[in-house]
Design an enzyme around this catalytic site. Structure first.
Site, PDB file in Angstrom:
ATOM      1  N   HIS A  99      96.235 131.564  58.403  1.00 44.67           N
ATOM      2  CA  HIS A  99      96.745 130.039  57.750  1.00 44.67           C
ATOM      3  C   HIS A  99      98.468 130.485  58.033  1.00 44.67           C
ATOM      4  O   HIS A  99      99.340 131.932  57.693  1.00 44.67           O
ATOM      5  CB  HIS A  99      96.792 130.208  56.319  1.00 44.67           C
ATOM      6  CG  HIS A  99      97.382 129.109  55.781  1.00 44.67           C
ATOM      7  ND1 HIS A  99      96.857 128.071  55.549  1.00 44.67           N
ATOM      8  CD2 HIS A  99      98.852 128.921  54.478  1.00 44.67           C
ATOM      9  CE1 HIS A  99      97.828 127.108  55.123  1.00 44.67           C
ATOM     10  NE2 HIS A  99      98.957 127.548  54.202  1.00 44.67           N
ATOM     11  N   ASN A 105      96.396 129.559  70.003  1.00 45.30           N
ATOM     12  CA  ASN A 105      95.605 131.316  69.282  1.00 45.30           C
ATOM     13  C   ASN A 105      93.827 131.200  70.123  1.00 45.30           C
ATOM     14  O   ASN A 105      94.151 132.110  70.667  1.00 45.30           O
ATOM     15  CB  ASN A 105      95.610 130.967  67.649  1.00 45.30           C
ATOM     16  CG  ASN A 105      96.757 130.725  66.998  1.00 45.30           C
ATOM     17  OD1 ASN A 105      97.301 132.261  67.368  1.00 45.30           O
ATOM     18  ND2 ASN A 105      97.176 129.778  66.632  1.00 45.30           N
TER      19      ASN A 105
END
Ligand code: GRF
Length: 191
Positions: free
Chosen positions: A105, A15
């Site tokens: 999350h 990411n």
């Protein structure tokens, strides 16, 4: 308005890399620093390839926060993006960056959040509960794990054939697609 954003990552850092590449030509959002709590994390290799400095702090230094805040200030960091960062952010860091820290999350909070719910554990729990969907939640970080205000969620459908591994793949795809755009929505595109 331009912002300098530090990325905190404990693991692979896919990411982190995706976000940095997305903003590589941005004139507003800059990503000059990666911070980790694991010297062996693959995110350091990615940082090296991207020519971005990456620094490791011990768990103890993270929990005290002071050295981390010092480094963030030295680098004129305005905001913090957590991308697979596993330690709790101490109060003094949160107070130094009010509403300037976000996390992703890998599930649909408030389900499957909280202490101990990270990485594959989340996906295993989702599969064990026979959920028909999972997804991502991007939220502000406060003193409690995964409880800050939710900024954005995206869902993916699950089938009975899904395993923790295939759920992780679906969730990662959502993360790559949306995390940079949400960062841009919050801190970018302003005059
Ligand atoms: C992501 O799924 C993120 O949501 C979770 O940890 C994973 C990190 O993956 N908190 P990577 O290190 O970005 O590849």
């Amino acid at each position: 308005m331009s912002y300098r954003i530090a990325i905190l990552a404990s693991g692979s850092g896919s990411n982190a890399e995706n976000i940095i590449k997305y903003f590589s030509h941005s004139e507003q959002l800059f990503f000059p620093l990666i911070i980790s709590n694991k010297p062996e994390a693959f995110v350091h290799k990615r940082a090296e390839n991207l020519k971005i400095p990456s620094v490791t702090f011990s768990r103890e230094d993270f929990s005290k926060g002071t050295k981390v805040i010092e480094l963030l200030n030295e680098n004129n960091i305005d905001c913090i993006v957590l991308a697979g960062f596993l330690l709790k952010i101490p109060e003094n860091i949160i107070q130094s960056f009010p509403d300037r820290i976000i996390n992703i999350h890998p599930a649909l909070l408030p389900k499957y959040g909280g202490k101990g719910m990270y990485g594959d554990k989340v996906h295993q729990a989702v599969v064990a509960a026979h959920e028909t969907e999972s997804g991502i939640s991007i939220h502000y970080v406060n003193e409690k794990y995964d409880e800050g205000n939710i900024i954005f969620q995206a869902k993916c459908p699950l089938t009975r054939e899904d395993t923790a591994e295939t759920v992780a793949q679906k969730v990662h795809a959502l993360e790559y697609e949306h995390y940079p755009k949400v960062i841009d929505m919050i801190w970018g595109k302003r005059v």
